[in-house]
Scaffold this motif. Structure first.
Motif, PDB file in Angstrom:
ATOM      1  N   GLY A  14       0.781  -1.225   0.000  1.00  0.00           N
ATOM      2  CA  GLY A  14       0.000   0.000   0.000  1.00  0.00           C
ATOM      3  C   GLY A  14       0.813   1.275   0.000  1.00  0.00           C
ATOM      4  N   ASP A  15       2.079   1.203   0.405  1.00  0.00           N
ATOM      5  CA  ASP A  15       2.889   2.424   0.459  1.00  0.00           C
ATOM      6  C   ASP A  15       3.672   2.656  -0.839  1.00  0.00           C
ATOM      7  N   LYS A  16       3.356   1.901  -1.881  1.00  0.00           N
ATOM      8  CA  LYS A  16       4.021   2.074  -3.180  1.00  0.00           C
ATOM      9  C   LYS A  16       3.164   2.956  -4.090  1.00  0.00           C
ATOM     10  N   ARG A  17       3.698   3.299  -5.247  1.00  0.00           N
ATOM     11  CA  ARG A  17       2.979   4.146  -6.209  1.00  0.00           C
ATOM     12  C   ARG A  17       2.076   3.237  -7.050  1.00  0.00           C
ATOM     13  N   VAL A  18       0.970   2.850  -6.446  1.00  0.00           N
ATOM     14  CA  VAL A  18       0.083   1.821  -6.972  1.00  0.00           C
ATOM     15  C   VAL A  18      -0.443   2.171  -8.364  1.00  0.00           C
ATOM     16  N   ASP A  19      -1.016   3.340  -8.521  1.00  0.00           N
ATOM     17  CA  ASP A  19      -1.620   3.691  -9.807  1.00  0.00           C
ATOM     18  C   ASP A  19      -0.586   3.770 -10.921  1.00  0.00           C
ATOM     19  N   GLU A  20       0.595   4.242 -10.601  1.00  0.00           N
ATOM     20  CA  GLU A  20       1.661   4.298 -11.601  1.00  0.00           C
ATOM     21  C   GLU A  20       2.076   2.882 -12.015  1.00  0.00           C
ATOM     22  N   LEU A  53      -1.732  -4.042   0.067  1.00  0.00           N
ATOM     23  CA  LEU A  53      -3.025  -3.438  -0.215  1.00  0.00           C
ATOM     24  C   LEU A  53      -4.084  -4.541  -0.238  1.00  0.00           C
ATOM     25  N   PRO A  54      -5.255  -4.328   0.376  1.00  0.00           N
ATOM     26  CA  PRO A  54      -6.312  -5.343   0.290  1.00  0.00           C
ATOM     27  C   PRO A  54      -6.667  -5.623  -1.175  1.00  0.00           C
ATOM     28  N   GLU A  55      -6.914  -6.885  -1.479  1.00  0.00           N
ATOM     29  CA  GLU A  55      -7.157  -7.271  -2.864  1.00  0.00           C
ATOM     30  C   GLU A  55      -8.360  -6.561  -3.492  1.00  0.00           C
ATOM     31  N   ASP A  56      -9.377  -6.262  -2.707  1.00  0.00           N
ATOM     32  CA  ASP A  56     -10.538  -5.546  -3.250  1.00  0.00           C
ATOM     33  C   ASP A  56     -10.174  -4.122  -3.660  1.00  0.00           C
ATOM     34  N   GLU A  57      -9.350  -3.467  -2.863  1.00  0.00           N
ATOM     35  CA  GLU A  57      -8.919  -2.108  -3.208  1.00  0.00           C
ATOM     36  C   GLU A  57      -8.013  -2.122  -4.433  1.00  0.00           C
ATOM     37  N   LEU A  58      -7.111  -3.097  -4.491  1.00  0.00           N
ATOM     38  CA  LEU A  58      -6.249  -3.219  -5.661  1.00  0.00           C
ATOM     39  C   LEU A  58      -7.082  -3.433  -6.920  1.00  0.00           C
ATOM     40  N   ALA A  59      -8.064  -4.313  -6.850  1.00  0.00           N
ATOM     41  CA  ALA A  59      -8.927  -4.583  -8.005  1.00  0.00           C
ATOM     42  C   ALA A  59      -9.684  -3.333  -8.420  1.00  0.00           C
ATOM     43  N   SER A  60     -10.198  -2.610  -7.453  1.00  0.00           N
ATOM     44  CA  SER A  60     -10.935  -1.380  -7.761  1.00  0.00           C
ATOM     45  C   SER A  60     -10.060  -0.382  -8.502  1.00  0.00           C
ATOM     46  N   ARG A  61      -8.851  -0.216  -8.044  1.00  0.00           N
ATOM     47  CA  ARG A  61      -7.931   0.728  -8.693  1.00  0.00           C
ATOM     48  C   ARG A  61      -7.465   0.223 -10.055  1.00  0.00           C
ATOM     49  N   ALA A  62      -7.366  -1.102 -10.202  1.00  0.00           N
ATOM     50  CA  ALA A  62      -6.903  -1.695 -11.460  1.00  0.00           C
ATOM     51  C   ALA A  62      -7.935  -1.557 -12.576  1.00  0.00           C
ATOM     52  N   LYS A  63      -9.204  -1.444 -12.234  1.00  0.00           N
ATOM     53  CA  LYS A  63     -10.262  -1.357 -13.245  1.00  0.00           C
ATOM     54  C   LYS A  63     -10.094  -0.160 -14.170  1.00  0.00           C
ATOM     55  N   ARG A  64      -9.387   0.846 -13.738  1.00  0.00           N
ATOM     56  CA  ARG A  64      -9.118   2.016 -14.589  1.00  0.00           C
ATOM     57  C   ARG A  64      -8.086   1.719 -15.660  1.00  0.00           C
ATOM     58  N   HIS A  65      -7.332   0.647 -15.477  1.00  0.00           N
ATOM     59  CA  HIS A  65      -6.195   0.373 -16.351  1.00  0.00           C
ATOM     60  C   HIS A  65      -6.306  -0.940 -17.134  1.00  0.00           C
ATOM     61  N   PHE A  66      -7.114  -1.873 -16.660  1.00  0.00           N
ATOM     62  CA  PHE A  66      -7.203  -3.197 -17.275  1.00  0.00           C
ATOM     63  C   PHE A  66      -8.613  -3.460 -17.781  1.00  0.00           C
ATOM     64  N   GLY A 110       4.331  -7.285  -8.665  1.00  0.00           N
ATOM     65  CA  GLY A 110       3.797  -6.280  -7.752  1.00  0.00           C
ATOM     66  C   GLY A 110       4.561  -6.227  -6.449  1.00  0.00           C
ATOM     67  N   SER A 111       4.974  -7.388  -5.990  1.00  0.00           N
ATOM     68  CA  SER A 111       5.673  -7.448  -4.708  1.00  0.00           C
ATOM     69  C   SER A 111       6.484  -8.737  -4.627  1.00  0.00           C
ATOM     70  N   LEU A 112       7.705  -8.613  -4.196  1.00  0.00           N
ATOM     71  CA  LEU A 112       8.516  -9.815  -3.970  1.00  0.00           C
ATOM     72  C   LEU A 112       7.942 -10.664  -2.841  1.00  0.00           C
ATOM     73  N   TYR A 113       7.167 -10.032  -1.953  1.00  0.00           N
ATOM     74  CA  TYR A 113       6.536 -10.783  -0.882  1.00  0.00           C
ATOM     75  C   TYR A 113       5.549 -11.791  -1.449  1.00  0.00           C
ATOM     76  N   LEU A 114       4.857 -11.432  -2.515  1.00  0.00           N
ATOM     77  CA  LEU A 114       3.935 -12.363  -3.166  1.00  0.00           C
ATOM     78  C   LEU A 114       4.702 -13.568  -3.699  1.00  0.00           C
ATOM     79  N   LEU A 115       5.808 -13.320  -4.360  1.00  0.00           N
ATOM     80  CA  LEU A 115       6.630 -14.427  -4.875  1.00  0.00           C
ATOM     81  C   LEU A 115       7.107 -15.319  -3.729  1.00  0.00           C
TER      82      LEU A 115
END
Length: 84
Positions: free
Chosen positions: A5-11, A34-47, A74-79
């Motif tokens: 959540g502290d990254k430049r998500v929209d960029e 970032l919660p997955e629902d918030e990420l998805a909401s923000r991603a809808k503008r781009h995908f 998106g994150s090395l933590y995910l990997l």
């Protein structure tokens, strides 16, 4: 994809949208993710197509079902979560 959540998500989303039209949003175990629902909401503008899958292993499986190459990013933590 999972992003802290502290990254430049929209960029990040804007740039990654050039690599594909589908995004499967999930959340790593890092408390800063970032919660997955918030990420998805923000991603809808781009995908063109966005899905939310809370469990990260199920999110990877879903991405594979969609077809085509899969980019886990998106994150090395995910990997780390996926391969631990």
């Amino acid at each position: 994809m999972s992003i802290l959540g502290d990254k430049r998500v929209d960029e990040l989303l804007e740039r990654l949208s050039k690599a594909g039209r589908t995004l499967v949003a999930t959340r790593s175990t890092n408390p800063r993710a970032l919660p997955e629902d918030e990420l998805a909401s923000r991603a809808k503008r781009h995908f063109k197509h966005v899905e939310t899958v809370a469990d990260l292993h199920e999110a990877l499986a879903r991405a594979r079902e969609v077809g085509g190459p899969v980019l886990v990013t998106g994150s090395l933590y995910l990997l780390a979560d996926l391969y631990s």
